[in-house]
Write a protein that holds these residues in place. Structure first.
Motif, PDB file in Angstrom:
ATOM      1  N   ALA A  42      62.406 -44.227 -43.884  1.00 62.71           N
ATOM      2  CA  ALA A  42      62.378 -45.572 -43.317  1.00 62.71           C
ATOM      3  C   ALA A  42      63.825 -45.955 -43.028  1.00 62.71           C
ATOM      4  CB  ALA A  42      61.747 -46.554 -44.294  1.00 62.71           C
ATOM      5  N   PHE A  43      64.073 -46.447 -41.838  1.00 64.54           N
ATOM      6  CA  PHE A  43      65.413 -46.896 -41.467  1.00 64.54           C
ATOM      7  C   PHE A  43      65.542 -48.375 -41.797  1.00 64.54           C
ATOM      8  CE2 PHE A  43      67.873 -49.209 -38.235  1.00 64.54           C
ATOM      9  CZ  PHE A  43      69.133 -48.722 -38.533  1.00 64.54           C
ATOM     10  N   LEU A  69      72.237 -38.193 -39.628  1.00 62.08           N
ATOM     11  CA  LEU A  69      72.334 -37.888 -41.050  1.00 62.08           C
ATOM     12  C   LEU A  69      71.117 -37.125 -41.565  1.00 62.08           C
ATOM     13  CD1 LEU A  69      74.013 -38.349 -43.646  1.00 62.08           C
ATOM     14  CD2 LEU A  69      72.680 -40.445 -43.979  1.00 62.08           C
ATOM     15  N   ILE A  70      69.933 -37.464 -41.089  1.00 64.25           N
ATOM     16  CA  ILE A  70      68.714 -36.833 -41.613  1.00 64.25           C
ATOM     17  C   ILE A  70      68.144 -35.766 -40.678  1.00 64.25           C
ATOM     18  CG2 ILE A  70      68.104 -38.902 -42.897  1.00 64.25           C
ATOM     19  CD1 ILE A  70      65.901 -39.325 -40.719  1.00 64.25           C
ATOM     20  N   ALA A  71      68.859 -35.407 -39.632  1.00 68.24           N
ATOM     21  CA  ALA A  71      68.335 -34.529 -38.581  1.00 68.24           C
ATOM     22  C   ALA A  71      67.704 -33.247 -39.111  1.00 68.24           C
ATOM     23  CB  ALA A  71      69.426 -34.200 -37.581  1.00 68.24           C
ATOM     24  N   SER A  72      68.295 -32.602 -40.071  1.00 69.94           N
ATOM     25  CA  SER A  72      67.746 -31.332 -40.556  1.00 69.94           C
ATOM     26  C   SER A  72      66.813 -31.511 -41.756  1.00 69.94           C
ATOM     27  CB  SER A  72      68.888 -30.384 -40.918  1.00 69.94           C
ATOM     28  OG  SER A  72      69.665 -30.952 -41.963  1.00 69.94           O
ATOM     29  N   HIS A  73      66.566 -32.745 -42.150  1.00 72.70           N
ATOM     30  CA  HIS A  73      65.750 -32.991 -43.342  1.00 72.70           C
ATOM     31  C   HIS A  73      64.405 -33.647 -43.057  1.00 72.70           C
ATOM     32  CE1 HIS A  73      69.206 -31.932 -45.765  1.00 72.70           C
ATOM     33  NE2 HIS A  73      69.930 -32.784 -45.062  1.00 72.70           N
ATOM     34  N   GLY A  74      64.269 -34.369 -41.948  1.00 76.14           N
ATOM     35  CA  GLY A  74      63.018 -35.066 -41.662  1.00 76.14           C
ATOM     36  C   GLY A  74      63.168 -35.983 -40.480  1.00 76.14           C
TER      37      GLY A  74
END
Length: 90
Positions: A42-43, A69-74
């Motif tokens: 959630a942003f 920041l979260i590109a490779s995580h979800g």
């Protein structure tokens, strides 16, 4: 009329038990697509001064930073943005 009498009568549980089991029926299912793998985020963005900042540009740069920041995580699945909320409490 017997159907209505059974449902309205005392043996409602017995009537329910005698109903055909939904699992026994053959059902055709639509193919589903799986959601992308990863964590759902959630942003939450905020800007404290409405008078000196533009809501759209402030939200956009914060969201872009969060996406990087979260590109490779979800992925972000929902978004919240507050304006006029200060970090300091009087």
């Amino acid at each position: 009329m017997q159907y209505a009498q059974e449902v309205d009568g005392r043996d409602l549980l017995g009537w329910w038990i005698r109903q055909p089991n939904q699992r026994d029926r053959q059902r055709t299912r639509r193919p589903t697509t799986l959601p992308p793998p990863g964590i759902r985020f959630a942003f939450y963005g905020r800007m404290s001064t409405v008078d000196f900042q533009d809501r759209a540009s402030s939200c956009r740069w914060q969201r872009n930073y969060a996406d990087d920041l979260i590109a490779s995580h979800g992925r972000v699945v929902t978004e919240f943005f507050d304006e006029g909320v200060s970090r300091r409490v009087a």
